[in-house]
Structure formats: C-alpha cells, structure tokens
Design an enzyme around this catalytic site. Structure first.
Site, PDB file in Angstrom:
ATOM      1  NE  ARG A  18      -4.062  -1.888   2.245  1.00 27.60           N
ATOM      2  CZ  ARG A  18      -4.526  -2.392   3.379  1.00 27.60           C
ATOM      3  NH1 ARG A  18      -4.160  -1.865   4.531  1.00 27.60           N
ATOM      4  NH2 ARG A  18      -5.366  -3.401   3.375  1.00 27.60           N
ATOM      5  NE  ARG A  22      -5.992   3.222   2.427  1.00 28.77           N
ATOM      6  CZ  ARG A  22      -6.386   2.244   3.229  1.00 28.77           C
ATOM      7  NH1 ARG A  22      -7.612   2.250   3.712  1.00 28.77           N
ATOM      8  NH2 ARG A  22      -5.565   1.266   3.556  1.00 28.77           N
ATOM      9  NE  ARG A  31      -9.615   6.875  -6.205  1.00 33.98           N
ATOM     10  CZ  ARG A  31     -10.007   6.247  -5.118  1.00 33.98           C
ATOM     11  NH1 ARG A  31      -9.150   5.564  -4.400  1.00 33.98           N
ATOM     12  NH2 ARG A  31     -11.258   6.294  -4.725  1.00 33.98           N
ATOM     13  CG  ASP A  67      -9.207  -3.722  -4.271  1.00 33.69           C
ATOM     14  OD1 ASP A  67      -8.918  -3.022  -3.280  1.00 33.69           O
ATOM     15  OD2 ASP A  67      -9.935  -4.736  -4.194  1.00 33.69           O
ATOM     16  CE1 TYR A 142     -13.145  -8.140   1.677  1.00 33.02           C
ATOM     17  CE2 TYR A 142     -11.296  -9.150   0.534  1.00 33.02           C
ATOM     18  CZ  TYR A 142     -11.786  -8.230   1.432  1.00 33.02           C
ATOM     19  OH  TYR A 142     -10.920  -7.393   2.103  1.00 33.02           O
TER      20      TYR A 142
END
Length: 335
Positions: A18, A22, A31, A67, A142
């Site tokens: 990552r 973010r 983004r 992702d 998921y």
C-alpha cells in the site's frame, strides 16, 4: 529481484505494501471524485499512482496499483468498494448454482492492466514492477461473506459443511487468479505477490487441507515465467511453513514473528519479506530506527531479505516517515 532470488545485493531493498495510496496527498488529489474500482481501470491514472511513491520515497520497486477484487469485477460480479468498509458483493456466492457466475477471465477483460503496465515499464526503467492478486481463500471469503468479515462464519460454514463445493469454488478462483497474474507478467511485471489477507483465520490443518491446494495451483501456474513469486498473509505465524510449501520464492512475514524465527519455520531455500509493524511509523524517528534495527538484525542471517512493513501502510501515516525509513534501511545495509 536479486534479494528475491537470494543473490548478493548492494543494500537491502525496500518497498511497502500500500505504498501507492491513501497516505500520499498527491494520490488523494488525482483520485478526487473517482471511485476506487474506476481508478483501477484508467491506465494513465494507474500509472501515475503507481509511480508516485517511487518518485517520493525512492523505494526499490513499484507495486502495481489495483485491488484484489478487480478480476472479480472484470468477469461481471456485482461488487463495489465502499469507502470505510471495503469490497461489498451484492449477491454472495454460497451454492453450487452460484459457481456459474465465476466465468474464466480473459486478457480482454482486463485490457487496462496490459495498457497500464506498458506505460509503467517505459517510465520505470531499471526499477522493477511488482504485480499482485488476491489468493483464492481471501477472494472466496469476500464472495461468500458478501464483504469484509471479522469471524468468517459463512466462509468456514461452507468450508466445513460442503467440502466439495468449497474445493470447486477455490479451484475456480485459482483459475481466475492465475489468469490475472499471467496478464500482468506478460505485460511486463518483474515479480508477483499473492495476497492472502484473511488466511490467518485458519488453523494449519484446515489450511493444508482446504486452502493450500488452490494457492499452490496459482503459484505453479506462473512458475514457468521465472519471475519471483511472493506469498503474504496477515496473522500467519502458524502457517509460514505451509505458505512456503505452497510454492512461493519469497514468504512475506507480518510483524508478529521475528524474521530469524520466521526463517526457521519456513525452512531453507526461500527469501523473506518484512516485517516492521506499520504502527511504529507513528512514533518518534528514534523509535522507528530502533525497531527497524531490530528487524535488520533478525534478518542478518537470511539467504535473502526484502525490507517491508508487516502489513500495508496505514492511511494516516506521515509520508516523510516512509521516506526517512527507506533512507535509513539503505544506509544501514550498504555493503
């Protein structure tokens, strides 16, 4: 790449899970107003986001921005990534009839991946690009739960209650994941990482019986390309040996197990990746250096070591802390 292959290196290489995302203001800016899944399907945007941490932190590898649910979206599964929640699946997969919704993935389904990697390899030069995919167990979790889960109760209920359906589900996901990794390697990825984020929820016997065959199938499917294969999971201290057995060249280790002990559990013939606790980066620079030194000391006898965090960069991490960490590891390990 040399560290992954357990060859001598001029310094311990560094990259972060990552690292693109973010924690970077430049990421948040590009983004703005664009959904996560949509951003993964815009080649120019993917290339820009992937390059941002390489420019800023001088890390030794770029990690392809994507992702783990992208291949599922690409084959038509109705899902979205909800801010603050994660991937949410509209209709969970829990019956044999549901398996029909998991069709094969073709390169045309993810044309934007091929295009983005083409852009990236031209820009990166000698800096390697790491491709990645979600491992079958984590994708299955998921799909079966319908989203992130703390206890994985629906997943385990299916795994224990209908072992054949579970095996068929994971095998189907292994095919999709293998195809997704092949697209990335054929487009120019130098290495690939298989993320099994949730597999630490399992006991070793359950992993060996119900998960390892599918992960091994994925890792074997890309073996002939000769690119290093990294395998990582969270909370997998009890599974490290088995994850190595599944076929990885490099086993990722979270922060709960020191690297020298991890090496003992994994056994010879594998490089290790890790494993600074991501939360350490919120402390003082002196504390960060002390904890980093502990990781490097534990890694001193390894056949190959790639420095990383023990999980992904936390969203509110100060980017400067990451830049300083890269500089420190490079300086401390210069041969």
């Amino acid at each position: 790449m040399k560290a992954c292959r357990r060859e001598p290196v001029p310094h311990t290489p560094v990259w972060f899970m990552r690292q693109a995302g973010r924690s970077l203001p430049e990421y948040l800016k590009v983004r703005e107003g664009i959904g996560m899944l949509e951003s993964c399907m815009r080649p120019e945007l993917v290339a820009e986001i992937t390059l941002q941490p390489v420019r800023r932190h001088k890390v030794d590898a770029a990690i392809y921005f994507s992702d783990i649910v992208v291949p599922l979206k690409a084959i038509g599964i109705d899902l979205d990534i909800k801010p603050g929640v994660g991937p949410v699946v509209a209709e969970p997969i829990r019956t044999r009839a549901d398996l029909a919704r998991l069709r094969d993935l073709t390169p045309e389904d993810v044309w934007y991946v091929t295009e983005a990697i083409g852009l990236l390899t031209g820009e990166l030069g000698a800096t390697p690009l790491i491709g990645f995919a979600g491992a079958p167990f984590t994708l299955a979790s998921y799909l079966v739960e319908g989203g992130p889960s703390r206890n994985h109760e629906h997943t385990k209920a299916l795994m224990y209650g209908d072992p054949q359906l579970w095996a068929d589900l994971l095998d189907r996901l292994a095919e999709i994941t293998s195809a997704f990794l092949k697209v990335q390697i054929e487009a120019g990825a130098s290495a690939v990482q298989l993320f099994d984020s949730w597999v630490g929820a399992l006991a070793p016997a359950d992993y060996r019986r119900s998960v390892m065959p599918a992960s091994a199938k994925v890792l074997d499917a890309v073996a002939s390309y000769g690119v290093p294969r990294i395998h990582f999971g969270v909370g997998t201290g009890e599974l490290l040996g088995l994850m190595g057995e599944a076929g990885a060249d490099v086993v990722g280790v979270d922060w709960r197990v020191p690297l020298d002990e991890a090496a003992r559990r994994v056994g010879p013939g594998k490089a290790l990746q890790g494993n600074l606790d991501p939360a350490v980066l919120f402390s003082t620079q002196e504390a960060v250096r002390t904890k980093t030194r502990e990781v490097l000391d534990a890694a001193a006898g390894l056949e190959g070591h790639v420095f990383n965090l023990g999980h992904g960069v936390l969203p509110t991490t100060d980017p400067d802390a990451l830049t300083h960490l890269v500089e420190y590891v490079h300086a401390q390990t210069a041969r």
